[in-house]
Write an enzyme that holds these catalytic residues in place. Structure first.
Site, PDB file in Angstrom:
ATOM      1  N   THR B  73     -78.009  87.899 -14.748  1.00  0.00           N
ATOM      2  CA  THR B  73     -78.734  86.863 -15.286  1.00  0.00           C
ATOM      3  C   THR B  73     -77.682  85.496 -15.449  1.00  0.00           C
ATOM      4  OG1 THR B  73     -79.984  88.004 -17.142  1.00  0.00           O
ATOM      5  CG2 THR B  73     -79.249  85.752 -17.733  1.00  0.00           C
ATOM      6  N   GLN B 185     -82.461  93.941  -8.025  1.00  0.00           N
ATOM      7  CA  GLN B 185     -82.998  95.245  -7.879  1.00  0.00           C
ATOM      8  C   GLN B 185     -82.857  95.928  -6.353  1.00  0.00           C
ATOM      9  OE1 GLN B 185     -84.471  97.141 -10.283  1.00  0.00           O
ATOM     10  NE2 GLN B 185     -84.224  95.632 -11.873  1.00  0.00           N
ATOM     11  N   HIS B 207     -74.580  96.872 -12.920  1.00  0.00           N
ATOM     12  CA  HIS B 207     -75.230  98.109 -13.660  1.00  0.00           C
ATOM     13  C   HIS B 207     -76.424  98.639 -12.784  1.00  0.00           C
ATOM     14  CE1 HIS B 207     -78.308  96.543 -16.435  1.00  0.00           C
ATOM     15  NE2 HIS B 207     -78.016  95.480 -15.987  1.00  0.00           N
ATOM     16  N   CYS B 331     -95.993  95.688 -26.064  1.00  0.00           N
ATOM     17  CA  CYS B 331     -95.500  96.547 -27.312  1.00  0.00           C
ATOM     18  C   CYS B 331     -93.913  96.924 -26.845  1.00  0.00           C
ATOM     19  CB  CYS B 331     -96.287  97.644 -27.793  1.00  0.00           C
ATOM     20  SG  CYS B 331     -97.630  97.193 -28.432  1.00  0.00           S
TER      21      CYS B 331
END
Lengths: 162, 395
Positions: B73, B185, B207, B331
């Protein structure tokens, strides 16, 4: 993230299914938002004799559907009308804050099923106005027309409850 | 519950034991601040320098072109913002894609508020950016182009080298264009040679390749205009102030070296399991759709939508069965919207809510795939039986 009670109702939902000759059907939610509840009631002498649900949705949506069927089964229509979404969440030991508004619609579906039932009985005294009054008292967003595809669900979180 | 089967490696990975071992001395023994002069500090300095050399070797660049950051980020923020602000005199237009990670998208949105213009390129149904469309979006004011190397949700690999050719042709015409790629990725799966790809800036996050959380890399090609976002001390050649996270930097470099060394075999392993999983789901469950490009995708990514069910309810059932995966359903996030990636690929919102991603890793086995395939159809069937949208009522 979810309480044990939510997980219990999610993994062992009560009253799943449909009632073929239902006296009232209530729909809440919107598949666009990820949750859709369909509730069927069988009414005898103003009492909810049987209730079944079908739900597409997350853990909270399924658990609240299951919970509300337990809460209103065997209750009079008047009693069932006083059940709120917040009360369902409370009965489940609470829901994560983000779920309170998007996936906590089970009581709405019950109210709509009752509305549907009462609307189908024009011979009887209309309880429309009575319903709205009580619903408002009970903290339900009163007077909101609620078709299958709820406008209010479109990606805004109203500031209330919690 | 038996052992946990972890299939969410795109979210994060466990730290490799060799990585942890390499990091350990820098917590309690060689804990000095690399900026200090005494021996314990110089040991830390040496470790950071060596880590920088290793990282540069993995990327085929100079050590001075490596900036250690706090993660993917930060690298994305620093790259897009750093180049856009540095170039603002001559250009104020950014081109990116609608399927980028939020670290890029939200940075672009924040720059829009500061008066810059941003074009969010559409993608095809596989999630791929069109090179012609990208070239067509370039204006006289374009300064930064940021396109991810591979998508974190659906695994689709973008035509980075082709885009770099376009950028190069404009540069030859005297245009000052900077090309950034978020490769968070891609690490561990794709070659990371920055010259082969032709990028000016590249983001990595440790990570995602069995390194520690909270550490990343920003590759910054020499001469690339860059305004540092974090100011203070003169660390990282004045491009990123703050005391170096020595153990994590050592961990990152060790993990990256391991990832590069074992890239071929690890990819082969993942690819085989991936294809078995895809085939297995397609043959066992009806009304499903593979998301992302059928072939041009990360070797470890499997992403499906299961119609008439919602992603989180699948995840909860999988978790109960001991399998960790993730979903693009609203969700599973704090927002109420389903995955912006799936929506950009043209999936209707109601379908996107039913997405599940399995991302494989080195520890996954054929048995894991068999187990998943043995329980997934039952989970989907159970949820569909409950769903009001299912065509066939079951009770």
């Amino acid at each position: 993230m979810y309480s044990d009670k939510v997980m219990d109702h999610f993994f062992n939902p009560r009253n799943v299914g449909m009632i073929q000759e239902a006296d009232g059907v209530g729909i809440a939610g919107n598949p666009v938002c990820g949750d859709l509840l369909k509730l069927f009631i069988k009414v005898k002498d103003d009492v909810i004799e049987d209730i079944k649900f079908q739900t597409l949705g997350c853990g909270a949506a399924i658990a609240t559907s299951s919970m509300v069927t337990e809460m209103v089964k065997g209750k009079t229509l008047e009693e069932a009308k006083t059940v709120t979404n917040a009360a369902v969440a409370q009965a489940l030991g609470g829901l994560p804050p983000v779920k309170m508004h998007c996936s906590n619609l089970a009581a709405d579906a019950v109210h709509k099923a009752i509305e549907d039932y009462e609307g189908k009985r024009p011979g009887k005294k209309s309880r429309e106005s009575l319903f709205k009054g009580e619903a408002a008292e009970a903290g339900v967003r009163g007077g909101r027309e609620a078709p299958a595809y709820d406008e209010h669900l479109h990606h805004e979180i109203p500031e209330e409850e919690d | 519950m038996g052992k946990m089967i972890y299939m969410d490696h795109a979210a994060t990975t466990p730290v490799h034991p060799k990585v942890l071992e390499a990091m350990m001395p820098y917590f309690t023994e060689k804990y000095g601040n690399p900026s200090s002069v005494y021996s314990v500090a110089q040991e830390a300095r040496k470790a950071v320098d060596e880590a920088r050399d290793k990282t540069a070797r993995a990327l085929g660049c100079r050590p001075s072109e490596i900036i250690f950051t706090s993660g993917g980020t930060e690298s994305d923020n620093a790259a897009v913002r750093g180049a856009a602000l540095a170039l603002r005199q001559g250009g104020d237009h950014i081109i990116t894609s609608s399927v980028e990670h939020h670290a890029v998208l939200h940075t672009c949105q924040s720059l829009e508020k500061q008066g810059l213009e941003v074009t969010y390129l559409p993608v095809d149904r596989y999630g791929q950016v069109g090179v012609d469309e990208l070239e067509g979006a370039i204006t006289d004011r374009t300064s930064v182009i940021s396109i991810m190397m591979a998508n974190n949700e659906v695994g689709t690999i973008q035509p980075i080298a082709e885009i770099a050719e376009v950028v190069k042709s404009y540069r030859q015409k005297g245009r000052n264009l900077v090309f950034h790629s978020d490769a968070v990725q891609a690490a561990g799966a794709l070659d990371l040679d920055v010259n082969k790809w032709g990028v000016d800036m590249l983001s990595l996050s440790a990570h995602k390749f069995y390194g520690p959380k909270g550490t990343g890399v920003l590759y910054l090609r020499r001469g690339t205009p860059f305004t540092p976002y974090q100011t203070g001390g003169s660390q990282e050649r004045n491009r990123r102030a703050g005391t170096e996270n020595v153990p994590n930097i050592v961990g990152l470099a060790t993990a990256l070296e391991l990832a590069q060394t074992h890239r071929e075999s690890a990819s082969q392993h993942s690819r085989r399991l991936r294809d078995r999983l895809i085939e297995g789901i397609l043959s066992r469950i009806e009304r499903v759709q593979l998301n992302g490009h059928p072939t041009n995708r990360l070797p470890n990514n499997v992403n499906f939508v299961f119609e008439f069910v919602e992603g989180e309810s699948i995840l909860l059932n999988l978790d109960f069965a001991g399998i960790a995966a993730s979903s693009g359903s609203a969700c599973t996030s704090a927002s109420l919207d389903p995955s912006h990636v799936l929506l950009a690929m043209g999936l209707p919102a109601e379908v996107a809510h039913g997405s599940v991603r399995f991302s494989l890793g080195t520890a996954n086995t054929d048995d894991d795939v068999d187990y998943l395939l043995s329980i997934l159809p039952g989970i989907v069937a159970k949820l569909r039986a409950m769903s009001p949208l299912t065509q066939t009522p079951t009770s």
